[in-house]
Design a protein around this motif. Structure first.
Motif, PDB file in Angstrom:
ATOM      1  N   ALA A 110       0.835  -1.165   0.103  1.00  0.00           N
ATOM      2  CA  ALA A 110      -0.050  -0.030   0.193  1.00  0.00           C
ATOM      3  C   ALA A 110       0.936   1.416  -0.162  1.00  0.00           C
ATOM      4  O   ALA A 110       0.587   2.136  -0.961  1.00  0.00           O
ATOM      5  N   PRO A 111       1.777   1.359   0.888  1.00  0.00           N
ATOM      6  CA  PRO A 111       2.636   2.746   0.843  1.00  0.00           C
ATOM      7  C   PRO A 111       3.421   2.812  -0.446  1.00  0.00           C
ATOM      8  O   PRO A 111       3.559   3.869  -0.833  1.00  0.00           O
ATOM      9  N   LYS A 112       3.953   1.644  -1.086  1.00  0.00           N
ATOM     10  CA  LYS A 112       4.580   1.895  -2.203  1.00  0.00           C
ATOM     11  C   LYS A 112       3.588   2.419  -3.476  1.00  0.00           C
ATOM     12  O   LYS A 112       3.961   3.017  -4.135  1.00  0.00           O
ATOM     13  N   ASN A 113       2.266   1.645  -3.480  1.00  0.00           N
ATOM     14  CA  ASN A 113       1.221   2.238  -4.259  1.00  0.00           C
ATOM     15  C   ASN A 113       0.823   3.753  -4.326  1.00  0.00           C
ATOM     16  O   ASN A 113       0.498   4.411  -5.220  1.00  0.00           O
ATOM     17  N   THR A 117       9.060   5.177  -1.297  1.00  0.00           N
ATOM     18  CA  THR A 117      10.145   4.450  -1.848  1.00  0.00           C
ATOM     19  C   THR A 117      10.172   3.057  -1.633  1.00  0.00           C
ATOM     20  O   THR A 117       9.574   2.875  -0.324  1.00  0.00           O
ATOM     21  N   GLU A 118      10.983   2.310  -2.161  1.00  0.00           N
ATOM     22  CA  GLU A 118      11.171   0.783  -1.426  1.00  0.00           C
ATOM     23  C   GLU A 118      11.466   0.731  -0.156  1.00  0.00           C
ATOM     24  O   GLU A 118      11.002   0.062   0.847  1.00  0.00           O
ATOM     25  N   GLN A 119      12.522   1.682   0.254  1.00  0.00           N
ATOM     26  CA  GLN A 119      13.121   1.656   1.596  1.00  0.00           C
ATOM     27  C   GLN A 119      12.166   2.252   2.302  1.00  0.00           C
ATOM     28  O   GLN A 119      11.800   1.741   3.659  1.00  0.00           O
ATOM     29  N   GLU A 120      11.313   3.342   2.174  1.00  0.00           N
ATOM     30  CA  GLU A 120      10.400   3.993   3.135  1.00  0.00           C
ATOM     31  C   GLU A 120       9.103   2.827   3.309  1.00  0.00           C
ATOM     32  O   GLU A 120       8.695   2.755   4.359  1.00  0.00           O
ATOM     33  N   ALA A 121       8.802   2.280   2.194  1.00  0.00           N
ATOM     34  CA  ALA A 121       7.871   1.259   2.233  1.00  0.00           C
ATOM     35  C   ALA A 121       7.936   0.029   3.473  1.00  0.00           C
ATOM     36  O   ALA A 121       7.090  -0.442   4.146  1.00  0.00           O
ATOM     37  N   GLU A 122       9.246  -0.159   3.198  1.00  0.00           N
ATOM     38  CA  GLU A 122       9.624  -1.362   4.079  1.00  0.00           C
ATOM     39  C   GLU A 122       9.915  -1.078   5.648  1.00  0.00           C
ATOM     40  O   GLU A 122       9.621  -1.700   6.362  1.00  0.00           O
TER      41      GLU A 122
END
Length: 290
Positions: A110-113, A117-122
Motif C-alpha cells: 500500500a505505501p509503495k502504491n 520508495t522501496e526503503q520507506e515502504a519497508e
C-alpha cells in the motif's frame, strides 16, 4: 475524523427492473476518535453502509461527509483516492486479500502504491507489523504459511500501512476461536486508544459492543433504527427482544437476577461492572446482618 451521513440512500441496479433499495434515508454522525458499533440482522444494510464510508459505493441520493470531504451521487471516482487512504477497510476475511510472496512485501504494497520508495515502504511495513504484534521472524515468510490469526494480522497491518484515520471493520473476528477473537479485539482497542484511530465495527457479538463501543447504530431493513450508547441500548431488554437482538452475556445474567428480585440502578454491561455492583450489595448485606 468526523463522519456524517445526511439522508443517504442506496439502490442496487437503480433504474432497472431489478432495482433493490438497500439503504433508506440514513442519517447519523460519528465523532472523531470514537468507537462505533453497527448491529443488525443479515440484510439490514450494514455492509452496504460500510462500503460507502471509503467510497466503494456512492449514494444514490443524500450525502456523506468525511473529514470535510463531501461525497454525493455526482462525485467522480478519481476524487475518492484521498478518502480511500484515510478510511481503511478491513473485510470480514481480510486474509483472502493477501497476494505477495512475503509478509513484508504484502504490508509494504500500500505505501509503495501511494508513492513511498522501496526503503520507506519497508520501514513502514516493519513498524505496522510490530504494531499488530507480528514477530520479526515471519516477515520474510510467505503469508500463506502462517496461521489464520497471523494472516489476519498481516492483512490488517497492510491496511494500517496506509496510515488511515478511520478503521472500518466488517465482522473482523469471524471464523476465529474465542482466544483469537479476544486477541483481535484487544488489538483494535489498542489501536483506538494508542493510535487515536476512529473505529467502526460491524458485529453480531453484543459482548464486544458492551466492552468496546461508545456508540451503537442499529440497522433494520435498510433504515437506521436507533443511535444510542451501549448503556442506553441494553437498558431496554423488551425493545431488544422485539427487534430480535440479544443482550450481552453479563447483562442477560443481571436481567435474570432482576427477575428474581434483585435491583440494579442500571443493568451492568460488563463483568467488571457486575462484579462491582455485587460486591457493594454483599457489603451492604453484611452490614445489615452485622
Amino acid at each position: 475524523m468526523a463522519i456524517q451521513l445526511e439522508k443517504l440512500s442506496y439502490t442496487y441496479q437503480a433504474a432497472t427492473p431489478l432495482a433493490q433499495q438497500a439503504l433508506k434515508d440514513v442519517s447519523f454522525t460519528i465523532k472523531d476518535q470514537s468507537f462505533t458499533a453497527i448491529v443488525g440482522h443479515t440484510g439490514s444494510g450494514k455492509s452496504t453502509l460500510l462500503q460507502h464510508l471509503n467510497g466503494l459505493l456512492k449514494p444514490t441520493s443524500g450525502r456523506l461527509t468525511v473529514n470535510g470531504q463531501v461525497i454525493t451521487p455526482a462525485t467522480k471516482n478519481k476524487e475518492l483516492a484521498k478518502l480511500r487512504q484515510e478510511v481503511g477497510f478491513v473485510f470480514q476475511f481480510p486474509e483472502a486479500q493477501l497476494f505477495e510472496e512475503t509478509v513484508l512485501k504484502d504490508i509494504a504494497f500500500a505505501p509503495k502504491n501511494f508513492g513511498a520508495t522501496e526503503q520507506e515502504a519497508e520501514k513502514i511495513a516493519r513498524e505496522k507489523a510490530q504494531l499488530v504484534n507480528l514477530d520479526e521472524s515471519v516477515l520474510e515468510r510467505s503469508p500463506f504459511e502462517l496461521s489464520g490469526g497471523q494472516m489476519r494480522r498481516v492483512a490488517i497491518a497492510g491496511i494500517l500501512a496506509m496510515s488511515p484515520k478511520v478503521l472500518v471493520l466488517d465482522e473482523p473476528t469471524a471464523g476465529l476461536d474465542p482466544s483469537g477473537r479476544a486477541e483481535m479485539m484487544a488489538l483494535f482497542k489498542r489501536l483506538h486508544e494508542k493510535e487515536k484511530l476512529t473505529i467502526i465495527l460491524v458485529t453480531h457479538q453484543m459482548n464486544d459492543v458492551a466492552n468496546f463501543a461508545d456508540q451503537v447504530l442499529v440497522m433494520e431493513s435498510g433504515r437506521l433504527l436507533a443511535d444510542k450508547t451501549p448503556a442506553e441500548l441494553f437498558s431496554d431488554p423488551g425493545w431488544l427482544k422485539k427487534h430480535h437482538l440479544n443482550l450481552p452475556q453479563t447483562t442477560a445474567f443481571a436481567q435474570r437476577l432482576v427477575e428474581r428480585g434483585m435491583e440494579f440502578a442500571q443493568l451492568p454491561l460488563t463483568e467488571h461492572e457486575l462484579a462491582k455492583v455485587l460486591a457493594t450489595k454483599i457489603k451492604e448485606a453484611e452490614g445489615e446482618n452485622g
